[in-house]
Design a protein around this motif. Structure first.
Motif, PDB file in Angstrom:
ATOM      1  N   THR A 479      -5.057  -5.933  14.732  1.00 26.61           N
ATOM      2  CA  THR A 479      -6.204  -6.798  15.044  1.00 26.61           C
ATOM      3  C   THR A 479      -7.131  -6.068  16.001  1.00 26.61           C
ATOM      4  OG1 THR A 479      -4.774  -8.734  14.820  1.00 26.61           O
ATOM      5  CG2 THR A 479      -6.885  -9.061  15.912  1.00 26.61           C
ATOM      6  N   VAL A 480      -8.429  -6.236  15.809  1.00 21.06           N
ATOM      7  CA  VAL A 480      -9.428  -5.603  16.668  1.00 21.06           C
ATOM      8  C   VAL A 480      -9.503  -6.345  17.991  1.00 21.06           C
ATOM      9  CG1 VAL A 480     -11.864  -5.034  16.923  1.00 21.06           C
ATOM     10  CG2 VAL A 480     -10.741  -4.751  14.704  1.00 21.06           C
ATOM     11  N   GLU A 481      -9.309  -5.621  19.111  1.00 29.98           N
ATOM     12  CA  GLU A 481      -9.436  -6.212  20.454  1.00 29.98           C
ATOM     13  C   GLU A 481     -10.748  -5.836  21.131  1.00 29.98           C
ATOM     14  OE1 GLU A 481      -6.047  -5.383  22.896  1.00 29.98           O
ATOM     15  OE2 GLU A 481      -4.885  -6.977  21.968  1.00 29.98           O
ATOM     16  N   THR A 482     -11.244  -4.631  20.864  1.00 26.11           N
ATOM     17  CA  THR A 482     -12.540  -4.204  21.391  1.00 26.11           C
ATOM     18  C   THR A 482     -13.331  -3.591  20.252  1.00 26.11           C
ATOM     19  OG1 THR A 482     -11.609  -3.752  23.576  1.00 26.11           O
ATOM     20  CG2 THR A 482     -13.727  -2.732  23.053  1.00 26.11           C
ATOM     21  N   ALA A 483     -14.537  -4.097  20.027  1.00 25.06           N
ATOM     22  CA  ALA A 483     -15.354  -3.621  18.914  1.00 25.06           C
ATOM     23  C   ALA A 483     -16.469  -2.718  19.422  1.00 25.06           C
ATOM     24  CB  ALA A 483     -15.939  -4.794  18.140  1.00 25.06           C
ATOM     25  N   PRO A 484     -16.802  -1.632  18.723  1.00 22.47           N
ATOM     26  CA  PRO A 484     -17.921  -0.789  19.131  1.00 22.47           C
ATOM     27  C   PRO A 484     -19.255  -1.436  18.763  1.00 22.47           C
ATOM     28  CG  PRO A 484     -16.980   0.027  17.100  1.00 22.47           C
ATOM     29  CD  PRO A 484     -16.121  -1.129  17.517  1.00 22.47           C
ATOM     30  N   ARG A 485     -20.298  -1.020  19.451  1.00 22.99           N
ATOM     31  CA  ARG A 485     -21.635  -1.499  19.104  1.00 22.99           C
ATOM     32  C   ARG A 485     -22.071  -0.897  17.780  1.00 22.99           C
ATOM     33  NH1 ARG A 485     -24.795  -0.790  24.926  1.00 22.99           N
ATOM     34  NH2 ARG A 485     -23.527  -2.328  26.088  1.00 22.99           N
ATOM     35  N   PRO A 486     -23.038  -1.519  17.103  1.00 22.02           N
ATOM     36  CA  PRO A 486     -23.540  -0.932  15.854  1.00 22.02           C
ATOM     37  C   PRO A 486     -24.031   0.490  16.087  1.00 22.02           C
ATOM     38  CG  PRO A 486     -24.331  -3.179  16.100  1.00 22.02           C
ATOM     39  CD  PRO A 486     -23.669  -2.822  17.394  1.00 22.02           C
ATOM     40  N   ALA A 487     -23.837   1.342  15.093  1.00 22.31           N
ATOM     41  CA  ALA A 487     -24.235   2.747  15.193  1.00 22.31           C
ATOM     42  C   ALA A 487     -24.597   3.247  13.810  1.00 22.31           C
ATOM     43  CB  ALA A 487     -23.110   3.582  15.801  1.00 22.31           C
ATOM     44  N   PRO A 488     -25.402   4.313  13.707  1.00 24.45           N
ATOM     45  CA  PRO A 488     -25.786   4.850  12.398  1.00 24.45           C
ATOM     46  C   PRO A 488     -24.578   5.337  11.622  1.00 24.45           C
ATOM     47  CG  PRO A 488     -27.178   5.729  14.142  1.00 24.45           C
ATOM     48  CD  PRO A 488     -26.055   5.026  14.817  1.00 24.45           C
ATOM     49  N   ALA A 489     -24.666   5.242  10.306  1.00 29.15           N
ATOM     50  CA  ALA A 489     -23.580   5.672   9.449  1.00 29.15           C
ATOM     51  C   ALA A 489     -23.645   7.153   9.127  1.00 29.15           C
ATOM     52  CB  ALA A 489     -23.590   4.862   8.145  1.00 29.15           C
ATOM     53  N   CYS A 490     -24.720   7.829   9.498  1.00 30.65           N
ATOM     54  CA  CYS A 490     -24.897   9.230   9.111  1.00 30.65           C
ATOM     55  C   CYS A 490     -24.506  10.202  10.217  1.00 30.65           C
ATOM     56  CB  CYS A 490     -26.344   9.473   8.682  1.00 30.65           C
ATOM     57  SG  CYS A 490     -27.558   8.991   9.936  1.00 30.65           S
ATOM     58  N   LEU A 491     -24.081   9.687  11.378  1.00 33.52           N
ATOM     59  CA  LEU A 491     -23.725  10.552  12.512  1.00 33.52           C
ATOM     60  C   LEU A 491     -22.382  10.122  13.080  1.00 33.52           C
ATOM     61  CD1 LEU A 491     -27.151  10.491  14.402  1.00 33.52           C
ATOM     62  CD2 LEU A 491     -26.296  12.332  12.915  1.00 33.52           C
ATOM     63  N   TYR A 492     -21.734  11.050  13.799  1.00 34.52           N
ATOM     64  CA  TYR A 492     -20.535  10.680  14.546  1.00 34.52           C
ATOM     65  C   TYR A 492     -20.915   9.704  15.648  1.00 34.52           C
ATOM     66  CZ  TYR A 492     -17.366  14.116  12.463  1.00 34.52           C
ATOM     67  OH  TYR A 492     -16.574  14.823  11.600  1.00 34.52           O
ATOM     68  N   ASP A 493     -20.181   8.628  15.772  1.00 33.67           N
ATOM     69  CA  ASP A 493     -20.379   7.677  16.868  1.00 33.67           C
ATOM     70  C   ASP A 493     -19.463   8.122  18.007  1.00 33.67           C
ATOM     71  OD1 ASP A 493     -20.737   5.580  18.553  1.00 33.67           O
ATOM     72  OD2 ASP A 493     -19.892   4.044  17.240  1.00 33.67           O
ATOM     73  N   THR A 494     -19.987   8.955  18.885  1.00 33.10           N
ATOM     74  CA  THR A 494     -19.180   9.495  19.988  1.00 33.10           C
ATOM     75  C   THR A 494     -19.114   8.559  21.176  1.00 33.10           C
ATOM     76  OG1 THR A 494     -21.104  10.689  20.819  1.00 33.10           O
ATOM     77  CG2 THR A 494     -19.648  11.871  19.305  1.00 33.10           C
ATOM     78  N   ALA A 495     -19.958   7.539  21.191  1.00 29.28           N
ATOM     79  CA  ALA A 495     -19.940   6.591  22.302  1.00 29.28           C
ATOM     80  C   ALA A 495     -19.113   5.349  21.986  1.00 29.28           C
ATOM     81  CB  ALA A 495     -21.363   6.176  22.663  1.00 29.28           C
ATOM     82  N   GLY A 496     -18.910   5.086  20.717  1.00 29.37           N
ATOM     83  CA  GLY A 496     -18.209   3.872  20.331  1.00 29.37           C
ATOM     84  C   GLY A 496     -16.711   3.961  20.584  1.00 29.37           C
ATOM     85  N   VAL A 497     -16.122   2.838  20.961  1.00 29.83           N
ATOM     86  CA  VAL A 497     -14.676   2.743  21.204  1.00 29.83           C
ATOM     87  C   VAL A 497     -14.156   1.529  20.429  1.00 29.83           C
ATOM     88  CG1 VAL A 497     -12.858   2.347  22.892  1.00 29.83           C
ATOM     89  CG2 VAL A 497     -14.813   3.809  23.470  1.00 29.83           C
TER      90      VAL A 497
END
Length: 705
Positions: A479-497
């Motif tokens: 189950t997801v406990e912490t969701a990342p913010r929306p981010a582009p699908a064409c790049l690595y999301d290095t800030a998302g957790v």
């Protein structure tokens, strides 16, 4: 070595003057059988394979043993059909599953119960009595009031109850995991509470035996001739059988010894007189003894323990002990038998008077003015003299230290638990083109012993259910406990957790480098969004922190993950599919999974939206030189993009449906067969672009001029 000398027992039981009567016991032992002809004792290999041959001996079990048993009844394979797909000219898929019902005879005497059951080496019943397959099991312990099994009776009409014999019945055992055939079963049978004394085993097998003491065995399987069984038991007890009050009892070197005075060879010429002492050549004695046994510490797999000596000898003698005993006990037995074999080289004759007839074979004696203790093996009376043949009893050997019998990769005996189910209609996970809606199913269990569950689906709110085979390998769910913010699908999301809590602490996630991510590794379903992750850090308690994310994989960028969403790692081994008919599009579909640990089936309801059929939304909306709008199509058949050129179309034709809404004006729909809209377009115009698929339209690309 310790043996049973039945040739002397007849005379010994009846007394020297009544040998003809007493000989009936030895003769009876030789002719009473436990399923075999001739004096043949039980063998270690007899318990290795399950059989169904007519005339196969059924062993009497004592203590706790793992046995294969004999199939005594079975039905034909039961076939179940499942259909999925179809509609509007599409071919339906038919799946088949098989099960069987059968009975296995375990023991020719009553038992207390059973423990674990293995099928082709896989554990299907745990030590706690939990079944790890979805089937019905009945155990008949062999009581004298045992009832007829209801399933066998319903199939055969007239059938015995097999009273006094223990057997089990499997009803509708699924066979998919066993090559759609009856598996090779082995069963841990608990015949008696605790270890069984050798004397008690012998007394059950032969009415001529009295007493229930002696060494104990963790388990024993008696088959073959009665004489052969008693001989093996004498070896197991490091003793011999001797007359006692008109019966037989197991003797060893304990107790007092009668002291004899050897009078030498009688001058009158006793027939067969020989030297007082004979010693056989050392080459006639085994150089080593190997005891084969079943090792309870290794799930009753066969083990061998050896004892050897230095010097010349006749090789290694193999002793097959169809008994459950520890490696330490088997080593001690091998050492004792080797010492006994060496002592048996010596034969000593003692000549007594008429009073020597009171000394029977099997007695322990001492010779006046000589050291040591002796076993009487033969008595011969003639011309008022008695000649005894003796073998020396070896001194006690030091106790064997703990012996390591080796390790075994035992079958996992873990609880199954209830089924955990995840179902979603996702974009197809490879580059194949589907022609019917497809649900992706992932499942696991609350217990580590969970393996699979049978699937059913319904598109009419449960009025009818369609079989859909079984789930694939257990998946990693959470189950997801912490969701990342929306981010582009064409790049690595290095800030998302992304923080997830997995369903069980033993479930694991792993890192993946960029090359592995490019191959599709670590693809997960988080809610409706498909996400890949490069780093997975355990936080304890089944929680994992996932970073270096790739978002919105396979066109799912519009379904952003949220806290509380379900999580599932998608692999080819763990994901199964349910093909739906086209008529299911837009309808609620209920999916039900029933596993071995489920009291009530697990159920999930999803709407068949066509996500598995539709092309992904177009991307890269740009203004054209004429003031119009252009875009780039994507394909549900070209995610790998190996050639670097245009991806395949994947649909019957390239078509688009546009909804154009000018500022303050009414929306207008346009159908185009090219990826652009000629201009000029008024500033502030909102445009939605959908690619039209063969079976469903894509989600919209929304842009404002």
């Amino acid at each position: 070595m310790a043996t049973l000398v039945l040739s002397a027992i007849g005379t010994a039981v009846g007394g020297p003057l009544g040998g003809a009567i007493g000989g009936l016991i030895g003769n009876a032992l030789d002719h009473r059988l436990l399923g075999r002809k001739g004096r043949e004792g039980p063998r270690l290999t007899e318990l290795a394979m399950q059989t169904s041959s007519y005339g196969t001996p059924i062993p009497m079990l004592f203590g706790t043993m793992r046995v294969a048993g004999t199939v005594i009844w079975s039905t034909d394979l039961k076939e179940a059909r499942g259909r999925s797909g179809g509609g509007k000219g599409q071919a339906a898929t038919t799946t088949y599953s098989y099960s069987a019902s059968f009975a296995v005879l375990l023991s020719a005497r009553p038992i207390v119960g059973i423990g674990r059951i293995w099928a082709d080496g896989r554990l299907v019943r745990g030590s706690a009595g939990d079944l790890k397959v979805k089937a019905t099991l009945r155990v008949h312990t062999g009581s004298e009031d045992q009832a007829v099994d209801p399933l066998i009776a319903s199939a055969e009409g007239t059938t015995p109850a097999y009273r006094g014999m223990a057997y089990l019945v499997w009803e509708d055992l699924p066979l998919a995991d066993f090559g759609n055939r009856l598996p090779q079963l082995t069963v841990e049978v608990i015949a008696d509470a605790g270890p069984a004394p050798v004397g008690a085993i012998a007394a059950w097998v032969a009415d001529e035996v009295r007493g229930g003491g002696g060494a104990t065995l963790d388990g024993f399987a008696a088959s073959g001739s009665v004489g052969g069984v008693l001989e093996v038991l004498a070896q197991a007890g490091s003793g011999w059988w001797a007359p006692a009050g008109g019966a037989l009892s197991l003797r060893d070197d304990a107790g007092a010894a009668a002291v004899l005075a050897d009078r030498g060879v009688v001058a009158s010429g006793l027939k067969g007189a020989s030297r007082a002492r004979q010693v056989a050549a050392i080459e006639t004695v085994p150089q080593g003894v190997a005891v084969g046994h079943y090792d309870p510490a290794r799930d009753y797999q066969a083990g061998v323990q050896r004892a050897t000596r230095v010097g010349a000898g006749a090789g290694v003698e193999r002793v097959e002990m169809p008994a459950a005993m520890t490696a330490t006990a088997a080593r001690a037995l091998a050492e004792a038998l080797l010492v006994q074999a060496g002592a048996a080289r010596v034969r000593r004759t003692v000549t007594l008077g008429f009073d020597g007839m009171a000394v029977a074979p099997g007695a322990v004696v001492a010779i006046a003015d000589e050291a040591g203790r002796w076993q009487v093996t033969e008595t011969n009376v003639e011309a008022m003299a008695t000649r005894l043949t003796l073998v020396p009893l070896p001194p006690a050997i030091a106790a064997t230290g703990a012996v390591d019998g080796g390790r075994v990769a035992g079958a996992l005996d873990a609880p199954v638990g209830a089924t955990l189910l995840r179902v979603a209609e996702l974009p197809v996970l490879d580059d194949t083109l589907t022609t019917a809606p497809r649900l992706t199913v992932l499942a696991a269990g609350q217990g580590a012993g969970w393996r699979s569950a049978s699937l059913l689906w319904s598109a009419d709110d449960g009025a009818s259910w369609t079989p859909a085979g079984a789930t694939a390998a257990p998946a990693v769910l959470g189950t997801v406990e912490t969701a990342p913010r929306p981010a582009p699908a064409c790049l690595y999301d290095t800030a998302g957790v992304l923080v997830v809590r997995l369903a069980r602490a033993d479930m694991m996630l792993a890192d993946a480098d960029d090359a592995a991510l490019d191959r599709g590794t670590n693809l997960a379903m988080a809610g409706g969004e498909l996400v890949q992750f490069g780093q997975a850090v355990p936080l304890g308690g089944g929680r994992w922190r996932l970073t270096r994310l790739l978002r919105g994989r396979r066109g799912t960028e519009a379904a952003a993950v949220a806290v509380g969403d379900g999580f599932a790692l998608l692999t080819a081994e763990s994901a199964s599919a349910i093909e739906l008919p086209l008529s299911a599009l837009g309808r609620m579909v209920r999916v039900m999974a029933s596993g071995a640990g489920d009291v009530e089936p697990a159920e999930v309801a999803v709407v068949a939206t066509g996500a598995s059929l539709r092309p992904p939304a177009p991307v890269q909306a740009v203004r054209r030189g004429d003031g119009g709008l252009g875009w780039t199509r994507r394909s549900r058949a070209g995610w790998t993009w190996r050639d670097g050129g245009d991806v395949p179309l994947g649909e019957e034709a390239e078509r688009y449906r546009l909804t154009v809404t000018p500022p303050g004006g009414a929306a207008v729909q346009l159908d185009l067969d090219r990826p652009w809209l000629a201009g000029p377009l008024m500033a502030g115009t909102m445009i939605e672009v959908r690619q039209r698929g063969t079976w469903a339209d894509s989600l919209p690309l929304v842009t404002t001029i």
